[in-house]
Design a protein around this motif. Structure first.
Motif, PDB file in Angstrom:
ATOM      1  N   LEU A  69       0.834  -1.206   0.000  1.00  0.00           N
ATOM      2  CA  LEU A  69       0.000   0.000   0.000  1.00  0.00           C
ATOM      3  C   LEU A  69       0.873   1.262   0.000  1.00  0.00           C
ATOM      4  O   LEU A  69       0.632   2.201  -0.792  1.00  0.00           O
ATOM      5  N   LEU A  70       1.908   1.259   0.839  1.00  0.00           N
ATOM      6  CA  LEU A  70       2.784   2.446   0.906  1.00  0.00           C
ATOM      7  C   LEU A  70       3.506   2.659  -0.422  1.00  0.00           C
ATOM      8  O   LEU A  70       3.592   3.782  -0.919  1.00  0.00           O
ATOM      9  N   ASP A  71       3.988   1.555  -1.005  1.00  0.00           N
ATOM     10  CA  ASP A  71       4.719   1.661  -2.291  1.00  0.00           C
ATOM     11  C   ASP A  71       3.817   2.232  -3.387  1.00  0.00           C
ATOM     12  O   ASP A  71       4.224   3.110  -4.142  1.00  0.00           O
ATOM     13  N   ILE A  72       2.635   1.719  -3.447  1.00  0.00           N
ATOM     14  CA  ILE A  72       1.762   2.090  -4.549  1.00  0.00           C
ATOM     15  C   ILE A  72       1.318   3.564  -4.422  1.00  0.00           C
ATOM     16  O   ILE A  72       1.143   4.267  -5.422  1.00  0.00           O
ATOM     17  N   LEU A  73       1.211   4.027  -3.183  1.00  0.00           N
ATOM     18  CA  LEU A  73       0.825   5.440  -2.982  1.00  0.00           C
ATOM     19  C   LEU A  73       1.999   6.363  -3.333  1.00  0.00           C
ATOM     20  O   LEU A  73       1.830   7.412  -3.927  1.00  0.00           O
ATOM     21  N   ALA A  74       3.206   5.916  -2.943  1.00  0.00           N
ATOM     22  CA  ALA A  74       4.389   6.771  -3.137  1.00  0.00           C
ATOM     23  C   ALA A  74       4.856   6.731  -4.600  1.00  0.00           C
ATOM     24  O   ALA A  74       5.544   7.609  -5.054  1.00  0.00           O
TER      25      ALA A  74
END
Ligand SMILES: Cc1ncc(COP(=O)(O)O)c(C=O)c1O
Length: 341
Positions: free
Chosen positions: A336-341
């Protein structure tokens, strides 16, 4: 344990699915007819639930909403008012049930984090004689809309004490009571002393598919059992679902893991998007994100999430709510963090 289809669902802890141990308990459950009050698995669940919050008895109900609303009906008369935090679930997210079924209105307290101060009760009661009669104070702990915040034990004790001096009944919507217990180390019976009726859910972080319970003294629960029948909430071989709820209740200490994951998510977001989350305000498994701080439109974010097999609700105003639970893990948070960043 993440879902077998690889989807990571951050919409709510209500999306949790039964564990293998729950399925096994359901398959092996001893059954009766709970309307005749002789389903042994439901009786065991009610006994264990009452004991967990230091009350005499408990009644199994299909949903948290029904548990809350029957409790309101029990403690009030039509035309009266209920003191509640303005952002409480039983006031704002139960589809007007309290006015439709109990005929009551709310005396709402506008404070953050589900708080209600002793002076709020004193002020409301000071108008007795002219304004509608007030019969009930309600709490919600943890407090969903504020981001799973814990209403402190000390505040609840002080305000409930004042409410009792005024002769009010007290209901605790403890849909996520065990999250408050995990976050504070203050156990169920201590919270139980602060309310006449306590509703808690098995179908949220505890992971069971269905069900809630309301706990209280024997007389109160007998009356609630009657009201449950009238509302159409009395079920027959309910032991099938109560069996899973017993497993969830017995494993309640594991909620601390959801909180650790919530913290990782909050810290990760705060590092990547300045001002998006205050990790210090994330006490349990609900992470309220300031969506504007992501600097993207929802269509952009939802497209990225879809592509990565991640589910999340859209923001409500500026608030984007993400929830951790037993069916998401570290790798889902990283994704989730990767895809947002
Ligand atoms: C704080 C709170 N109370 C009550 C409920 C109602 O539970 P149910 O969905 O089982 O009716 C919810 C559901 O999300 C909740 O978050």
């Amino acid at each position: 344990m993440p879902f077998s289809d690889g989807l990571a669902d951050f919409r709510s802890d209500t999306v949790t699915r039964p564990t293998p141990a729950m399925y096994q308990a359901m398959a092996e459950a001893e059954l009766g007819d709970d309307v005749y009050h002789d389903d042994p698995t439901v009786l065991a669940l009610e006994r264990e639930s009452a004991e967990a919050v230091g009350k005499e008895d408990a009644v199994f109900v299909p949903t948290g909403t029904m548990g809350n609303q029957l409790s309101i009906q029990l403690h009030t008369n039509p035309g009266e008012e209920v003191i509640s935090n303005a952002a409480s679930h039983l006031r704002s997210i139960e589809r007007g049930a309290a006015s439709a079924f109990a005929g009551v209105a709310f005396r709402s307290v506008e404070r953050p984090g589900g708080q209600i101060e002793p002076e709020d009760v004193d002020n409301a009661m000071g108008m007795a004689g002219f304004f509608p009669r007030i019969s009930l104070l309600t709490w919600e702990n943890t407090h969903n809309l504020s981001g799973g915040r814990v209403v402190s034990f000390d505040l609840m004790k002080r305000t409930s004490g004042v409410a009792r001096e005024h002769g009010l009944k007290i209901h605790l919507d403890g849909a996520r009571l065990w999250n408050a217990v995990a976050a504070t180390g203050i156990d169920g019976p201590d919270w139980g002393e602060l309310a006449d009726t306590i509703q808690f859910c098995f179908s949220k972080g505890l992971g069971a598919p269905i069900g809630s319970v309301v706990c209280g003294d024997s007389e109160t629960i007998a009356e609630l059992r009657y009201l449950r029948g009238r509302a159409g909430g009395a079920m027959r071989q309910a032991g099938v679902v109560a069996a899973a709820a017993r497993v969830g209740l017995a494993e309640r200490e594991r909620l601390a893991e959801d909180h650790l994951l919530g913290d990782k998510l909050a810290v990760g977001l705060a590092e990547r998007f300045i001002g998006s989350v205050d990790p210090g305000a994330v006490e349990t498994n609900i992470v309220n994100v300031d969506f504007d701080a992501l600097g993207m439109a929802w269509t952009e974010v939802s497209g990225r999430l879809d592509g990565a097999g991640i589910k999340a609700n859209g923001p409500i105003g500026p608030v984007w709510r993400l929830v951790t639970h037993r069916n998401v893990d570290d790798s889902d948070v990283a994704r989730l963090l990767d895809i947002l960043a």
